[in-house]
Design a protein around this motif. Structure first.
Motif, PDB file in Angstrom:
ATOM      1  N   ARG A 245     -12.098   4.988   3.757  1.00  0.00           N
ATOM      2  CA  ARG A 245     -11.838   5.392   4.976  1.00  0.00           C
ATOM      3  C   ARG A 245     -12.045   4.520   6.113  1.00  0.00           C
ATOM      4  O   ARG A 245     -11.223   4.319   7.126  1.00  0.00           O
ATOM      5  CB  ARG A 245     -12.754   6.779   5.192  1.00  0.00           C
TER       6      ARG A 245
ATOM      7  N   THR B 252       1.775   5.178  11.313  1.00  0.00           N
ATOM      8  CA  THR B 252       0.608   5.076  10.798  1.00  0.00           C
ATOM      9  C   THR B 252      -0.349   6.308  11.424  1.00  0.00           C
ATOM     10  O   THR B 252      -0.784   7.081  10.618  1.00  0.00           O
ATOM     11  CB  THR B 252      -0.136   3.766  10.934  1.00  0.00           C
TER      12      THR B 252
ATOM     13  N   SER C 229      -4.033  10.188   2.258  1.00  0.00           N
ATOM     14  CA  SER C 229      -3.228   9.814   3.258  1.00  0.00           C
ATOM     15  C   SER C 229      -3.763   8.647   3.936  1.00  0.00           C
ATOM     16  O   SER C 229      -2.958   7.976   4.724  1.00  0.00           O
ATOM     17  CB  SER C 229      -3.165  10.995   4.340  1.00  0.00           C
ATOM     18  N   SER C 230      -4.875   8.212   3.761  1.00  0.00           N
ATOM     19  CA  SER C 230      -5.570   6.998   4.448  1.00  0.00           C
ATOM     20  C   SER C 230      -4.742   5.696   3.794  1.00  0.00           C
ATOM     21  O   SER C 230      -4.978   4.803   4.511  1.00  0.00           O
ATOM     22  CB  SER C 230      -7.180   6.834   4.189  1.00  0.00           C
TER      23      SER C 230
ATOM     24  N   HIS D 162      -7.942  12.228   2.392  1.00  0.00           N
ATOM     25  CA  HIS D 162      -8.343  10.786   1.865  1.00  0.00           C
ATOM     26  C   HIS D 162      -7.173   9.814   1.624  1.00  0.00           C
ATOM     27  O   HIS D 162      -7.039   8.729   1.817  1.00  0.00           O
ATOM     28  CB  HIS D 162      -9.694  10.952   0.974  1.00  0.00           C
TER      29      HIS D 162
ATOM     30  N   THR E 235      -3.629  15.695   8.697  1.00  0.00           N
ATOM     31  CA  THR E 235      -4.748  16.266   9.389  1.00  0.00           C
ATOM     32  C   THR E 235      -4.496  17.764   9.915  1.00  0.00           C
ATOM     33  O   THR E 235      -5.128  18.902   9.617  1.00  0.00           O
ATOM     34  CB  THR E 235      -5.588  15.560  10.577  1.00  0.00           C
TER      35      THR E 235
ATOM     36  N   CYS F 217       3.713  11.888   4.441  1.00  0.00           N
ATOM     37  CA  CYS F 217       3.442  10.471   5.055  1.00  0.00           C
ATOM     38  C   CYS F 217       4.804   9.755   4.882  1.00  0.00           C
ATOM     39  O   CYS F 217       5.512   9.013   5.981  1.00  0.00           O
ATOM     40  CB  CYS F 217       2.361   9.676   4.516  1.00  0.00           C
TER      41      CYS F 217
ATOM     42  N   ALA G 104      -9.215   1.817   6.159  1.00  0.00           N
ATOM     43  CA  ALA G 104      -8.143   2.573   6.648  1.00  0.00           C
ATOM     44  C   ALA G 104      -8.199   2.422   8.194  1.00  0.00           C
ATOM     45  O   ALA G 104      -7.096   2.118   8.721  1.00  0.00           O
ATOM     46  CB  ALA G 104      -7.906   3.641   6.215  1.00  0.00           C
ATOM     47  N   TRP G 105      -9.174   2.933   8.700  1.00  0.00           N
ATOM     48  CA  TRP G 105      -9.399   2.955  10.172  1.00  0.00           C
ATOM     49  C   TRP G 105      -9.188   1.581  10.920  1.00  0.00           C
ATOM     50  O   TRP G 105      -8.685   1.391  11.867  1.00  0.00           O
ATOM     51  CB  TRP G 105     -10.583   3.828  10.659  1.00  0.00           C
TER      52      TRP G 105
ATOM     53  N   THR H 231      -0.438   6.721   4.738  1.00  0.00           N
ATOM     54  CA  THR H 231      -0.174   6.692   6.081  1.00  0.00           C
ATOM     55  C   THR H 231       0.436   5.279   6.321  1.00  0.00           C
ATOM     56  O   THR H 231       1.316   5.022   7.445  1.00  0.00           O
ATOM     57  CB  THR H 231      -1.148   7.023   7.051  1.00  0.00           C
TER      58      THR H 231
ATOM     59  N   ALA I 249      -1.303  10.162   9.580  1.00  0.00           N
ATOM     60  CA  ALA I 249      -2.574  10.536   9.434  1.00  0.00           C
ATOM     61  C   ALA I 249      -2.859  11.907  10.353  1.00  0.00           C
ATOM     62  O   ALA I 249      -3.338  13.100   9.824  1.00  0.00           O
ATOM     63  CB  ALA I 249      -3.419   9.667  10.060  1.00  0.00           C
TER      64      ALA I 249
END
Length: 197
Positions: free
Chosen positions: A32, A68, A121-122, A119, A76, A177, A35-36, A125, A72
């Motif tokens: 995570r 991106t 999708s991390s 997760h 969410t 995504c 990814a961020w 995306t 996400a």
């Protein structure tokens, strides 16, 4: 196939790998954060491109950053409205609720908010990179597609093994995504840049 696949990882006593350091710490928490970090790099790369971002125009870099973040955000928002609970809450795996298909739209009696897989999708995306690069660099587009797909599947499998998601949750995250990336690409102006604002 959700329940039979979940039974490969869990039993009536729960999911033994739920808190394992590799899945919970490295793949979940570490994944995570990475990814961020990549999402921040893409956003900053709109103005200060590095690596492969320097080979595409500002409009394409903005498209990639927007895609991106939208991917996400969409997953969410779907999770927030979902009444589907996580496998580890089911009585089949030591929890207290009965399995209900996420398509029933009825509450299964649990906490919900487990569909689709956040997760996974991390990774998924970032599928928007395929659409951005395919017009100028097919090799990079394929690498981006493979990388995002492998990351999403790895994150999804890790969460399934922990009991956090069913495989269908992961696959639906991929579909969401991909659809977001496709729609953004279809509507994105080909000659657009921030200088036009």
């Amino acid at each position: 196939m959700d329940l039979p696949l979940a039974r490969l990882a869990g039993s009536a006593t729960g999911f033994p790998w739920r808190e394992h350091w590799l899945l919970a710490g490295v793949v979940h928490e570490g994944g995570r954060r990475v990814a961020w970090l990549l999402a921040v790099v893409l956003c900053l790369g709109v103005w200060w491109p590095v690596g492969p971002l320097a080979r595409i125009g500002q409009g394409e870099r903005l498209q990639l950053a927007v895609t991106t973040l939208l991917g996400a955000l969409t997953v969410t928002l779907l999770k927030i409205g979902s009444r589907t609970s996580c496998p580890w809450e089911l009585s089949d795996f030591g929890g207290f609720i009965q399995y209900a298909s996420h398509w029933s739209l009825l509450s299964d009696g649990g906490a919900g908010r487990c569909f689709p897989a956040g997760h996974a999708s991390s990774g998924f995306t970032f599928l928007g990179g395929y659409f951005v690069f395919r017009r100028t660099d097919e090799r990079m587009a394929r690498l981006w597609l493979v990388g995002a797909t492998v990351a999403g599947l790895l994150f999804g499998l890790a969460q399934q093994w922990r009991g956090a998601h069913f495989m269908s949750h992961t696959l639906w995250s991929a579909a969401v995504c991909w659809t977001v990336a496709f729609l953004v690409d279809a509507r994105w102006p080909r000659t657009w840049s921030l200088e036009r604002i």
